[in-house]
Design an enzyme around this catalytic site. Sequence first.
Site, short mmCIF file in Angstrom:
data_model
loop_
_atom_site.label_atom_id
_atom_site.label_comp_id
_atom_site.label_asym_id
_atom_site.label_seq_id
_atom_site.Cartn_x
_atom_site.Cartn_y
_atom_site.Cartn_z
N LYS A 1 29.16 40.61 32.47
CA LYS A 1 27.98 39.94 33.06
C LYS A 1 27.31 40.80 34.12
CE LYS A 1 30.62 36.34 34.15
NZ LYS A 1 31.79 36.51 33.29
N GLN B 1 33.37 33.82 35.66
CA GLN B 1 34.26 33.44 34.55
C GLN B 1 33.43 33.17 33.29
OE1 GLN B 1 35.00 31.65 37.76
NE2 GLN B 1 36.14 33.49 38.17
N GLY C 1 35.41 39.32 39.00
CA GLY C 1 35.19 40.73 39.30
C GLY C 1 33.97 41.20 38.54
N HIS C 2 32.88 41.44 39.24
CA HIS C 2 31.65 41.86 38.58
C HIS C 2 31.42 43.35 38.85
CE1 HIS C 2 30.04 37.49 38.45
NE2 HIS C 2 31.12 37.67 37.76
N ASP D 1 35.05 38.11 31.78
CA ASP D 1 35.10 39.55 31.51
C ASP D 1 34.16 39.99 30.40
OD1 ASP D 1 37.21 39.61 33.38
OD2 ASP D 1 38.66 39.16 31.81
P1 IMP Z 1 42.43 31.16 38.41
O1 IMP Z 1 40.95 31.00 38.32
O2 IMP Z 1 42.87 32.34 39.22
O3 IMP Z 1 43.13 29.90 38.83
O4 IMP Z 1 42.98 31.49 36.93
C1 IMP Z 1 42.94 30.51 35.89
C2 IMP Z 1 42.67 31.18 34.55
O5 IMP Z 1 41.36 31.71 34.55
C3 IMP Z 1 43.59 32.35 34.22
O6 IMP Z 1 43.79 32.40 32.81
C4 IMP Z 1 42.79 33.55 34.66
O7 IMP Z 1 43.18 34.73 33.96
C5 IMP Z 1 41.40 33.11 34.27
N1 IMP Z 1 40.34 33.75 35.05
C6 IMP Z 1 39.89 33.40 36.28
N2 IMP Z 1 38.89 34.19 36.66
C7 IMP Z 1 38.68 35.05 35.65
C8 IMP Z 1 37.74 36.11 35.43
O8 IMP Z 1 36.86 36.39 36.26
N3 IMP Z 1 37.84 36.76 34.25
C9 IMP Z 1 38.76 36.44 33.30
N4 IMP Z 1 39.63 35.46 33.45
C10 IMP Z 1 39.61 34.77 34.61
#
Ligand code: IMP
Length: 435
Positions: free
Chosen positions: A16, A221, A40-41, A13
């Site tokens: 990017k 991420q 989410g971009h 977040d």
């Molecule tokens: P998962 O990738 O859905 O398994 O989530 C694992 C961890 O990564 C959690 O803490 C999510 O909130 C975090 N996470 C995954 N994708 C994002 C992202 O695009 N932005 C922020 N946090 C993310």
Amino acid sequence: MSRDVVLGGQWGDEGKGKVVDLLARAVKIVVRFYGGANAGHTIWVGNTKFVLHVLPSGIIRKGVLNLTGPGVAHDMEVVYEELVLATERGAQVVLDFNAPVVLPLHKQIDQLRESRLGKDKIGTTHRGIGPCYEDMVARRGLKIRDLKSEAAIRRALEHGEYYNSRCKEFDGSEIVPMTLDETVAWVMKRAKVLYMHRGDTREILQRSMAEGKDVLFEGAQGVLLDLMNGTNPFCTSSSTTLGGISQSMGVYEFDRVIAVAKAYLTRVGAGPFPTKLDDEVGQELRDRGHEYGSTTGRPRDCGWLDLFALRYSVRVGGVRELCITKLDVLSGLGALKVCVGYKMAGSDLQRFAHMDRVGDHATLTTELMESCEPLYQELPGWEEDITGCRTFGDLPQNAQFYIRTIEQMTGVPVTMIGVGPDREQLIIRELKVAA
Ligand code: IMP
């Protein structure tokens, strides 16, 4: 020819999308190499907002070739929608034929596990990311290449009793998983369209690079969410570092490697966050920065910029320069703090971000981050509205000092600074500072 990379430097977040969009304007190929619909971009084109999840940001640009590598987890519903958008916008898309497909079952397992973990939950996005990657590592599950026909889909799901054995995880729970037949029917709804876009992305990429085409690699991420180097288990299940590109796309030489980092810090989901602010300053950052997840809408935890963690991200992420976003959010906030090191609980051990101090190579594990107190340096704030600044020199002295402190503590130059949500609200610097 350029091979530039944009990574997230924190816990995702970071904004990017804006940087990727800027760089994507100059290239003909954009590559997503890991992650899935957990990302989410957000990208603005004029007054139109696009929030993209799986496909690369180049899908909103006519004539751009977008590749999703063999490590991208393909959420079929999301990919389908984004393919429609890409077609409307005149962009091309190739999905690697070896990439995994996220099944409804994966999302259900993700939710089930989170509810079973209760207060210990990871705080995942419930997008089925972890369970889908488990199957990829276990060398089973549905791949893009299996979308060829109903028989091929069924074969992949039945192979070695894969699907039925996976359903055993629901025993004793209230969740009723889709049956195999239902899953096959569900997959079939969008299989044809996704399959039409399949291809050998690594071959296309190598050929394009040999022809001298410019490529942009778009990370998802952030480094602190990396499976190996992030705050495991409070992390995602894929690689978010430069190494992730090499491992999945077979590319080893890069030009610019930019990590995007906010001027403060946010985190969504559970896990350690040493500089988190549970007070009114944290709420102020959340309100001013509109810190609510673009994928899940969850409010993000907010805190001071952690330079010890950012320096770590730079090192393990392979980062060579930084883009600091949302500097304008700090205007008028009064005195600012940045974390320059950690004091370990119950001992005199202090670790510092600064290059010439000891202890700066620590791996930032969950354990370490949970057992530390942040050591802050207070920096003077600024009152001026900086949203109209377009050069570094336009910034108030204290904002310049804030940026210089980031460079000094992380050892890499800050070459871009975001001063507002619009595409134009970006200061671009060529300056290279001596660390
Ligand atoms: P998962 O990738 O859905 O398994 O989530 C694992 C961890 O990564 C959690 O803490 C999510 O909130 C975090 N996470 C995954 N994708 C994002 C992202 O695009 N932005 C922020 N946090 C993310």
